[in-house]
Design a protein around this motif. Structure first.
Motif, PDB file in Angstrom:
ATOM      1  N   LYS B  33       0.702  -1.462  -0.199  1.00 57.79           N
ATOM      2  CA  LYS B  33       0.486  -0.024  -0.208  1.00 57.79           C
ATOM      3  C   LYS B  33       0.300   1.323  -0.360  1.00 57.79           C
ATOM      4  CE  LYS B  33      -4.246  -1.620   2.310  1.00 57.79           C
ATOM      5  NZ  LYS B  33      -4.854  -1.835   1.163  1.00 57.79           N
ATOM      6  N   TRP B 109      -5.074  10.964  -2.422  1.00 59.71           N
ATOM      7  CA  TRP B 109      -6.409  11.046  -2.203  1.00 59.71           C
ATOM      8  C   TRP B 109      -7.445  10.867  -3.205  1.00 59.71           C
ATOM      9  CZ3 TRP B 109      -9.832  14.841  -4.297  1.00 59.71           C
ATOM     10  CH2 TRP B 109     -10.812  15.655  -3.417  1.00 59.71           C
ATOM     11  N   HIS B 112      -7.675   6.951  -4.142  1.00 53.33           N
ATOM     12  CA  HIS B 112      -7.706   5.853  -3.351  1.00 53.33           C
ATOM     13  C   HIS B 112      -8.251   5.115  -2.936  1.00 53.33           C
ATOM     14  CE1 HIS B 112     -10.817   8.411  -1.149  1.00 53.33           C
ATOM     15  NE2 HIS B 112     -11.059   7.237   0.106  1.00 53.33           N
ATOM     16  N   SER B 113      -9.715   5.402  -3.423  1.00 55.81           N
ATOM     17  CA  SER B 113     -10.362   3.631  -3.544  1.00 55.81           C
ATOM     18  C   SER B 113      -9.972   2.945  -4.782  1.00 55.81           C
ATOM     19  CB  SER B 113     -11.553   4.444  -3.762  1.00 55.81           C
ATOM     20  OG  SER B 113     -12.053   5.304  -4.492  1.00 55.81           O
ATOM     21  N   ASP B 114      -9.664   3.317  -5.647  1.00 57.23           N
ATOM     22  CA  ASP B 114      -9.574   2.389  -6.899  1.00 57.23           C
ATOM     23  C   ASP B 114      -8.676   1.569  -6.595  1.00 57.23           C
ATOM     24  OD1 ASP B 114      -8.424   1.713  -9.366  1.00 57.23           O
ATOM     25  OD2 ASP B 114      -9.229   3.464 -10.065  1.00 57.23           O
ATOM     26  N   PRO B 115      -8.552   0.092  -7.105  1.00 52.44           N
ATOM     27  CA  PRO B 115      -8.130  -1.143  -6.776  1.00 52.44           C
ATOM     28  C   PRO B 115      -6.702  -1.133  -7.003  1.00 52.44           C
ATOM     29  CG  PRO B 115     -10.363  -2.106  -7.723  1.00 52.44           C
ATOM     30  CD  PRO B 115     -10.200  -0.346  -7.983  1.00 52.44           C
ATOM     31  N   HIS B 351     -15.527  14.988  -7.108  1.00 54.67           N
ATOM     32  CA  HIS B 351     -14.918  14.193  -5.578  1.00 54.67           C
ATOM     33  C   HIS B 351     -15.956  15.036  -4.881  1.00 54.67           C
ATOM     34  CE1 HIS B 351     -12.923  10.770  -6.614  1.00 54.67           C
ATOM     35  NE2 HIS B 351     -12.363  10.464  -6.302  1.00 54.67           N
ATOM     36  N   ASN B 354     -19.873  13.893  -4.829  1.00 55.18           N
ATOM     37  CA  ASN B 354     -20.072  13.030  -5.336  1.00 55.18           C
ATOM     38  C   ASN B 354     -20.130  12.611  -7.154  1.00 55.18           C
ATOM     39  OD1 ASN B 354     -20.820  10.223  -4.846  1.00 55.18           O
ATOM     40  ND2 ASN B 354     -22.655  11.000  -4.614  1.00 55.18           N
ATOM     41  N   THR B 445     -21.979  14.912   1.171  1.00 47.11           N
ATOM     42  CA  THR B 445     -20.293  14.481   0.970  1.00 47.11           C
ATOM     43  C   THR B 445     -19.172  15.658   0.755  1.00 47.11           C
ATOM     44  OG1 THR B 445     -20.496  14.431  -1.302  1.00 47.11           O
ATOM     45  CG2 THR B 445     -20.992  12.314  -0.216  1.00 47.11           C
TER      46      THR B 445
END
Lengths: 98, 609
Positions: B33, B109, B112-115, B351, B354, B445
């Motif tokens: 990571k 940032w 960060h949610s991308d695999p 972002h 959303n 959000t």
């Protein structure tokens, strides 16, 4: 006329009769057609060789070529009939329905 | 003389350091990571080390060329691995590394949610390496390697979310348009090979040729393709399908300036060629005006910024057209800062809302996202050339020089109109995205509290404010700027910008409460990008395919070979045989009658005397 010629001529006449008189299969008349062609070939070859007609030596070959063409034509007609009716019986070709 | 060794060592260390994370691909570092942070730190160290040779260069004013490895000698031409560290590359490298550092931190940032975030960083780094190869290349072959490299990485990064059809189409579009430009590049390379027997920049600049039109047209075509000038421009707005860091890095500061950089590199050839300069000038003027018109009515925030990039690229090409390559280069460097920051602020807004990209659905973010708002406004002001921000030092100089030079009046007018439109669409972004009442959905959000986001934008904010000053006062003076001009010419850029601001603000405020009627023809022209993509992407392929189908398939295959002789003969025979024959098919009867006739005739006629 010598015996050879009479022999071959007789073979030709027999095949011719077979071509014209047959019962049901069209294939038999086609076979007799081949027999006619064969006898003609033999007669032509014997005549030319006996009488030394050298310039005519090509003609049996030409005869064979045309015989092959016509056999193919006859067979294709047979195949067309067979495709339509399943057999090659001559009764099938009768368009009168009685 | 030790100073010179430190120069070459440190610049080679910088370039080599960038390749280290790529070499860690097969180790466990790539899977962990920490890889994104590792890449970001590598680039920040590379930036700091690259400042050493840059400052050495600024102090000494000495160009350096490194020629390491002799690759091949084809008959009389020698190809080797050679780097050129002159004014352009030495100033561009730290700027590019600084901007990339900020973008990498922003990506930590944003993605960060991308695999597959590790692969994303590897691609960004590969892109940076190929861009470095491009700017430090000393021969055209190495430049071409970098050129193609940035094209490939652009394809991979635009199509990052490859499940989306639009992204795949956009990536393919980018490759196709770049390819058309590459034809020009190869034409120039071929001309240099056959006429000058070299691909080395030093030798090209040394030989004196009269008619350099052909290679320069080739280079201009290459720049048109890569820098999205008019005619080969639709790929740039479509490239906004990629993630925002990709847009910030590739399609604003680094890749699209490669075309302009190429023209700047070859400026000694263009200096004496008035024809090419005029063509360049007119091409740049058309581009900057057309894309500014298209930007006025777009509704996607990233597309507006993309058209803004395209317009500024047109301005850079205009600068080359008035024979000011150093000013164009200065604009490249300053533009990188505020354009990357504009993209990053758009990314922050997107972002936070959303993944909302439509400016008609934003609004009221002035109080909710204060830092992003600040940097967006500063970036827009820098873009429009607000005095003493970054953009002023390059853009104002360009407009002044264009005004006082003996040049094409139409091109100049177009450039000025485009400058005022820059202010107009910047106002549009700020008005719709930041001001007024919120138009987004009430689920909150909104969060800009992440240190990665704040620090990266903060760095570029400092760059947008101060970099123009810092760069302008530390570089070696090159061309003398025009010092005296009438006061109306001096204030021209400022006046048209303020005019654009005021007009846009008035129009936006006035139209806010009016009902939207049917769009006029002009609106449709601007919104549909001048109908250029619609016509070129649909009409031309359809014409080609239709012609192919008609001539090859229908005419030749079907008609001439099938229908005319074979099918017509069989058709005719069958029809006529059915019409003519009236037999009943009684074959045995017919054969019997034949035989009977034959026998009877033989018998009868044999008794002839």
């Amino acid at each position: 006329m010598s015996m050879v010629y009479i022999n071959i001529f007789l073979a030709f006449i027999l095949s011719f009769m077979g071509l014209l008189i047959y019962r049901s299969h069209l294939m038999s008349s086609l076979l007799c057609l081949e027999g006619m062609m064969l006898s003609l070939f033999v007669m032509m070859a014997v005549t030319i060789l006996t009488n030394h007609l050298t310039l005519a030596s090509m003609t049996p070959i030409i005869l064979l070529v045309f015989a092959a063409c016509e056999a193919a034509l006859g067979l294709s007609l047979l195949v067309m009939i067979s495709n339509t009716y399943g057999t090659d019986y001559v009764q099938n070709l009768n368009l009168l329905q009685c | 003389m030790k100073v010179i060794n430190l120069f070459t060592s440190s610049i080679l260390v910088t370039l080599f350091m960038l390749t280290l994370p790529i070499m860690m691909t097969n180790t466990s570092m790539y899977i962990s990571k920490l890889y994104p942070r590792y890449v970001k730190t590598t680039i920040s160290y590379a930036f700091m080390i690259s400042l050493i040779p840059t400052m050495m260069f600024l102090h000494l004013g000495q160009d350096t060329m490194i020629s390491n490895w002799h690759w091949i000698t084809i008959q009389t031409m020698k190809l080797s691995l050679s780097f050129k560290f002159d004014y352009f590359s030495m100033i561009f490298v730290p700027v590019a590394l600084f901007v990339t550092w900020s973008i990498m931190e922003f990506s930590i940032w944003y993605m960060h949610s991308d695999p597959y975030i590790n692969r994303f960083f590897k691609y960004l780094l590969l892109f940076l390496i190929t861009m470095m190869i491009l700017v430090t290349a000393n021969n055209m072959f190495q430049l071409f390697i970098g050129w193609e490299g940035v094209g490939i990485m652009s394809f991979l990064l635009i199509g990052w979310w490859y499940g989306r059809t639009d992204a795949n189409t956009a990536a393919l579009q980018a490759i196709l348009y770049n390819r058309i430009g590459d034809v020009g590049f190869i034409m120039a390379m071929a001309w240099f090979l056959t006429n000058l027997n070299t691909w080395d920049l030093q030798q090209i600049f040394m030989t004196n040729h009269e008619n350099l039109n052909i290679p320069l047209i080739g280079l201009l075509l290459a720049a048109t393709g890569k820098s999205a000038q008019f005619g080969l421009h639709p790929w740039l707005p479509s490239a906004m399908e990629g993630p925002t860091p990709v847009s910030a890095l590739l399609h604003s500061s680094t890749m699209v300036v490669a075309g302009v950089f190429l023209l700047i590199r070859f400026h000694p050839l263009m200096e004496h060629n008035k024809t090419l300069q005029t063509i360049t000038l007119c091409l740049g003027a058309i581009t900057t005006l057309f894309t500014a018109i298209c930007a006025l009515t777009q509704n996607d925030i990233k597309k507006i910024v993309a058209f803004s990039t395209s317009s500024q690229l047109g301005l850079m090409i205009v600068t080359i057209g008035i024979n000011q390559p150093y000013l164009a280069f200065l604009h490249i460097c300053t533009h990188a800062f505020f354009k990357a920051m504009l993209f990053m602020c758009s990314g922050s807004i997107i972002h936070s809302l959303n993944d909302e990209q439509d400016i008609r659905k934003m609004g009221g973010l002035f109080k909710a996202l204060p830092f992003t708002t600040t940097s967006l406004i500063v970036g827009s002001l820098a873009l429009t050339g607000m005095p003493f921000l970054t953009g002023f030092y390059s853009k104002d100089l360009i407009i002044e020089t264009a005004n006082t030079s003996y040049t094409n009046a139409w091109a100049l007018l177009m450039t000025l109109v485009a400058t005022s439109m820059t202010a107009a669409y910047s106002t549009r972004i700020m008005f719709f995205a930041l001001l007024g009442q919120p138009r987004f959905s009430p689920i909150i959000t909104i969060n800009e509290n992440d240190p990665h986001l704040i620090n990266s934008i903060k760095r570029l904010l400092f760059g947008s404010i101060f970099a123009g000053f810092l760069i302008s006062y530390n570089i070696t003076p090159t061309t003398t700027p025009q010092m005296t001009m009438p006061h109306y010419l001096k204030m021209m850029a400022l006046i048209v910008t303020i005019l654009g601001f005021i007009l846009a603000l008035e129009l936006n405020l006035m139209m806010q409460s009016l009902k939207f009627k049917y769009p006029s023809g002009l609106f449709k022209f601007s919104n549909m990008l001048g109908y250029f993509p619609t016509i070129i992407h649909r009409l031309m392929p359809k014409t080609n395919l239709l012609m192919g189908q008609k001539s090859a398939s229908t005419l030749l295959d079907m008609t001439w070979m099938e229908k005319i002789l074979p099918k017509s003969i069989s058709h005719f025979q069958m029809k006529s045989s059915i019409a003519v024959s009236n037999q009943k098919g009684l074959i045995k009867l017919y054969f019997m009658s034949f035989m009977l006739t034959l026998t009877l005739s033989l018998l009868t006629l044999s008794f002839h005397g």
